[in-house]
Design a protein around this motif. Structure first.
Motif, PDB file in Angstrom:
ATOM      1  N   ALA A  50      -4.707  -4.243  12.227  1.00  0.00           N
ATOM      2  CA  ALA A  50      -3.996  -2.891  12.269  1.00  0.00           C
ATOM      3  C   ALA A  50      -2.853  -2.680  11.448  1.00  0.00           C
ATOM      4  CB  ALA A  50      -3.400  -3.084  13.742  1.00  0.00           C
ATOM      5  N   GLY A  51      -2.307  -4.075  10.663  1.00  0.00           N
ATOM      6  CA  GLY A  51      -1.431  -3.685   9.677  1.00  0.00           C
ATOM      7  C   GLY A  51      -1.815  -2.852   8.327  1.00  0.00           C
ATOM      8  N   TYR A  52      -3.064  -3.221   7.995  1.00  0.00           N
ATOM      9  CA  TYR A  52      -3.923  -2.573   6.972  1.00  0.00           C
ATOM     10  C   TYR A  52      -4.080  -1.082   7.213  1.00  0.00           C
ATOM     11  CZ  TYR A  52      -7.404  -1.899   3.161  1.00  0.00           C
ATOM     12  OH  TYR A  52      -8.108  -1.156   2.266  1.00  0.00           O
ATOM     13  N   SER A  53      -4.626  -0.976   8.401  1.00  0.00           N
ATOM     14  CA  SER A  53      -4.972   0.471   8.777  1.00  0.00           C
ATOM     15  C   SER A  53      -3.634   1.094   8.971  1.00  0.00           C
ATOM     16  CB  SER A  53      -5.349   0.411  10.321  1.00  0.00           C
ATOM     17  OG  SER A  53      -6.724  -0.278  10.153  1.00  0.00           O
ATOM     18  N   ALA A  54      -2.708   0.611   9.432  1.00  0.00           N
ATOM     19  CA  ALA A  54      -1.349   1.499   9.652  1.00  0.00           C
ATOM     20  C   ALA A  54      -0.856   1.741   8.233  1.00  0.00           C
ATOM     21  CB  ALA A  54      -0.073   0.714  10.493  1.00  0.00           C
ATOM     22  N   ALA A  55      -0.901   1.014   7.250  1.00  0.00           N
ATOM     23  CA  ALA A  55      -0.347   1.094   6.183  1.00  0.00           C
ATOM     24  C   ALA A  55      -1.203   2.097   5.258  1.00  0.00           C
ATOM     25  CB  ALA A  55      -0.442  -0.256   5.060  1.00  0.00           C
ATOM     26  N   LYS A  56      -2.521   2.071   5.314  1.00  0.00           N
ATOM     27  CA  LYS A  56      -3.251   3.033   4.504  1.00  0.00           C
ATOM     28  C   LYS A  56      -3.204   4.449   5.377  1.00  0.00           C
ATOM     29  CE  LYS A  56      -5.522   0.829   1.455  1.00  0.00           C
ATOM     30  NZ  LYS A  56      -5.350   1.232  -0.019  1.00  0.00           N
ATOM     31  N   ALA A  57      -2.821   4.658   6.503  1.00  0.00           N
ATOM     32  CA  ALA A  57      -2.440   5.958   7.378  1.00  0.00           C
ATOM     33  C   ALA A  57      -1.402   6.535   6.508  1.00  0.00           C
ATOM     34  CB  ALA A  57      -2.405   5.926   8.870  1.00  0.00           C
ATOM     35  N   ALA A  58      -0.316   5.598   6.352  1.00  0.00           N
ATOM     36  CA  ALA A  58       1.125   5.894   5.797  1.00  0.00           C
ATOM     37  C   ALA A  58       0.551   6.169   4.239  1.00  0.00           C
ATOM     38  CB  ALA A  58       1.866   4.919   5.760  1.00  0.00           C
ATOM     39  N   GLU A  59      -0.106   5.513   3.681  1.00  0.00           N
ATOM     40  CA  GLU A  59      -0.379   5.722   2.232  1.00  0.00           C
ATOM     41  C   GLU A  59      -1.150   7.170   1.924  1.00  0.00           C
ATOM     42  OE1 GLU A  59      -2.680   3.647  -1.709  1.00  0.00           O
ATOM     43  OE2 GLU A  59      -3.066   2.875   0.435  1.00  0.00           O
TER      44      GLU A  59
ATOM     45  N   SER B 184      -0.654   9.869   3.848  1.00  0.00           N
ATOM     46  CA  SER B 184       0.351  10.476   4.204  1.00  0.00           C
ATOM     47  C   SER B 184       1.252  10.868   2.845  1.00  0.00           C
ATOM     48  CB  SER B 184       1.504  10.509   5.116  1.00  0.00           C
ATOM     49  OG  SER B 184       2.467  11.280   5.288  1.00  0.00           O
ATOM     50  N   VAL B 185       1.502   9.802   2.274  1.00  0.00           N
ATOM     51  CA  VAL B 185       2.225   9.838   0.787  1.00  0.00           C
ATOM     52  C   VAL B 185       1.588  10.673  -0.277  1.00  0.00           C
ATOM     53  CG1 VAL B 185       3.037   8.096  -0.918  1.00  0.00           C
ATOM     54  CG2 VAL B 185       3.737   7.628   1.342  1.00  0.00           C
ATOM     55  N   THR B 186       0.122  10.346  -0.082  1.00  0.00           N
ATOM     56  CA  THR B 186      -0.531  10.743  -1.038  1.00  0.00           C
ATOM     57  C   THR B 186      -0.765  12.466  -1.015  1.00  0.00           C
ATOM     58  OG1 THR B 186      -2.043   9.108  -1.287  1.00  0.00           O
ATOM     59  CG2 THR B 186      -3.031  11.098  -1.877  1.00  0.00           C
ATOM     60  N   ASN B 187      -0.574  12.917   0.236  1.00  0.00           N
ATOM     61  CA  ASN B 187      -0.637  14.448   0.618  1.00  0.00           C
ATOM     62  C   ASN B 187       0.925  14.954   0.020  1.00  0.00           C
ATOM     63  OD1 ASN B 187      -3.135  14.457   1.675  1.00  0.00           O
ATOM     64  ND2 ASN B 187      -2.384  13.950   3.784  1.00  0.00           N
ATOM     65  N   ALA B 188       1.819  14.276   0.276  1.00  0.00           N
ATOM     66  CA  ALA B 188       3.114  14.592  -0.106  1.00  0.00           C
ATOM     67  C   ALA B 188       3.206  14.875  -1.497  1.00  0.00           C
ATOM     68  CB  ALA B 188       4.346  14.040   0.266  1.00  0.00           C
ATOM     69  N   LEU B 189       2.555  13.671  -2.164  1.00  0.00           N
ATOM     70  CA  LEU B 189       2.632  13.641  -3.564  1.00  0.00           C
ATOM     71  C   LEU B 189       1.690  14.897  -4.389  1.00  0.00           C
ATOM     72  CD1 LEU B 189       2.065   9.696  -4.561  1.00  0.00           C
ATOM     73  CD2 LEU B 189       3.916  11.063  -5.228  1.00  0.00           C
ATOM     74  N   ARG B 190       0.755  15.180  -3.684  1.00  0.00           N
ATOM     75  CA  ARG B 190      -0.003  16.247  -4.135  1.00  0.00           C
ATOM     76  C   ARG B 190       0.761  17.584  -4.061  1.00  0.00           C
ATOM     77  NH1 ARG B 190      -4.138  15.819  -0.491  1.00  0.00           N
ATOM     78  NH2 ARG B 190      -5.163  14.319  -1.944  1.00  0.00           N
ATOM     79  N   VAL B 191       1.535  17.744  -3.144  1.00  0.00           N
ATOM     80  CA  VAL B 191       2.182  19.168  -3.050  1.00  0.00           C
ATOM     81  C   VAL B 191       3.354  19.063  -4.119  1.00  0.00           C
ATOM     82  CG1 VAL B 191       3.757  20.660  -1.557  1.00  0.00           C
ATOM     83  CG2 VAL B 191       1.582  19.542  -0.861  1.00  0.00           C
TER      84      VAL B 191
ATOM     85  N   HIS C  34       0.781  -1.156   0.024  1.00  0.00           N
ATOM     86  CA  HIS C  34      -0.077  -0.015   0.009  1.00  0.00           C
ATOM     87  C   HIS C  34       0.939   1.308  -0.030  1.00  0.00           C
ATOM     88  CE1 HIS C  34      -3.647  -2.201   0.581  1.00  0.00           C
ATOM     89  NE2 HIS C  34      -3.282  -3.070   1.220  1.00  0.00           N
ATOM     90  N   VAL C  35       1.851   1.373   0.739  1.00  0.00           N
ATOM     91  CA  VAL C  35       2.763   2.613   0.752  1.00  0.00           C
ATOM     92  C   VAL C  35       3.827   2.465  -0.172  1.00  0.00           C
ATOM     93  CG1 VAL C  35       4.271   3.848   2.171  1.00  0.00           C
ATOM     94  CG2 VAL C  35       2.493   2.318   3.192  1.00  0.00           C
ATOM     95  N   LEU C  36       4.746   1.494  -0.310  1.00  0.00           N
ATOM     96  CA  LEU C  36       5.934   1.471  -1.330  1.00  0.00           C
ATOM     97  C   LEU C  36       5.379   1.287  -2.708  1.00  0.00           C
ATOM     98  CD1 LEU C  36       8.470   0.009   0.735  1.00  0.00           C
ATOM     99  CD2 LEU C  36       8.205   2.426   0.499  1.00  0.00           C
TER     100      LEU C  36
END
Length: 239
Positions: A140-149, A151-158, A101-103
């Motif tokens: 919790a693994g899925y939840s944590a990965a989606k939370a990180a994703e 964050s990545v989405t917000n950084a990509l947007r900028v 989900h993240v990488l």
């Protein structure tokens, strides 16, 4: 951006929400839709162009981007869940969630960002979850990965704003798909969610909240842990 005449690449397009994105894009007048899947023979949508891609394999991602140089819309939909419990799951299950989900999302976005830039900017849709904002201990693994994703989405947007690439995050709770088959309770129609997300892209939205649960949880974010987790005060979970 306009869907009419666009060229899209959808990951995880062989089933579930990815298949519905592929169908909705073709119905909306996309000039072409690359349907990415680990096994492209499983892509069954008429008119789609099957492409082999494994988002956790960097060489596979680069090959997909090299093939699809005309893309103007990337839909990062591919995902999975290990149902990794916060206390009992092996840590490798958490690594799998983050690799996917993240990488995986980051690798696809990086590979296609120059393609989108050369083609006028275009857009990226990242399929997130209500679990980007609230966690379930049993997954919790899925939840944590989606939370990180998220964050990545917000950084990509900028980071991609200067080249004119729109980045839209889709948040939704349970879908009537194979992944959530064992989850009880109401589930959203993936075809309707795909159409809602694409309408958000055309409207230029940064985030699309596709169901009432996502809207409720988003509102609760501002009110602290006890609003997100009513069970801390003896109440029922929001999800």
């Amino acid at each position: 951006m306009k869907l009419q005449g666009s060229v899209a690449f959808v990951t995880g397009a062989n089933r579930g929400l990815g298949e519905q994105f592929t169908r909705a894009l073709l119905d909306s007048g996309a000039a072409a839709v690359y349907a990415g899947a680990r096994d492209p023979s499983k892509v069954t949508v008429p008119g789609a162009v099957p492409v082999a891609v494994d988002i956790t394999d960097h060489d596979s991602v680069l090959a997909a981007a090299d093939r699809a140089q005309d893309v103007t819309l990337l839909v990062n939909n591919a995902g999975s869940t290990t149902r990794a419990d916060i206390l009992t799951a092996d840590l490798d299950a958490f690594r799998t969630e983050f690799e996917t989900h993240v990488l995986g999302t980051l690798a696809m976005s990086r590979a296609f960002a120059p393609v989108l830039g050369r083609n006028g900017g275009g857009a990226i849709v990242n399929v997130l979850s209500v679990l980007s904002w609230v966690s379930i201990t049993a997954s919790a693994g899925y939840s944590a990965a989606k939370a990180a994703e998220w964050s990545v989405t917000n950084a990509l947007r900028v980071a991609l704003a200067d080249q004119g690439t729109q980045v839209t995050a889709l948040h939704v709770s349970y879908l009537a798909t194979e992944m959530a088959a064992r989850v009880p309770g109401p589930k959203a129609d993936p075809a309707a969610v795909a159409r809602t997300a694409l309408a958000g892209v055309e409207a230029g939205l940064h985030e699309v909240l596709a169901d009432d649960i996502s809207k409720q949880v988003r509102t609760a974010l501002a009110d602290g842990a006890e609003s997100l987790y009513p069970q801390l005060r003896g109440g029922r979970s929001l999800i």
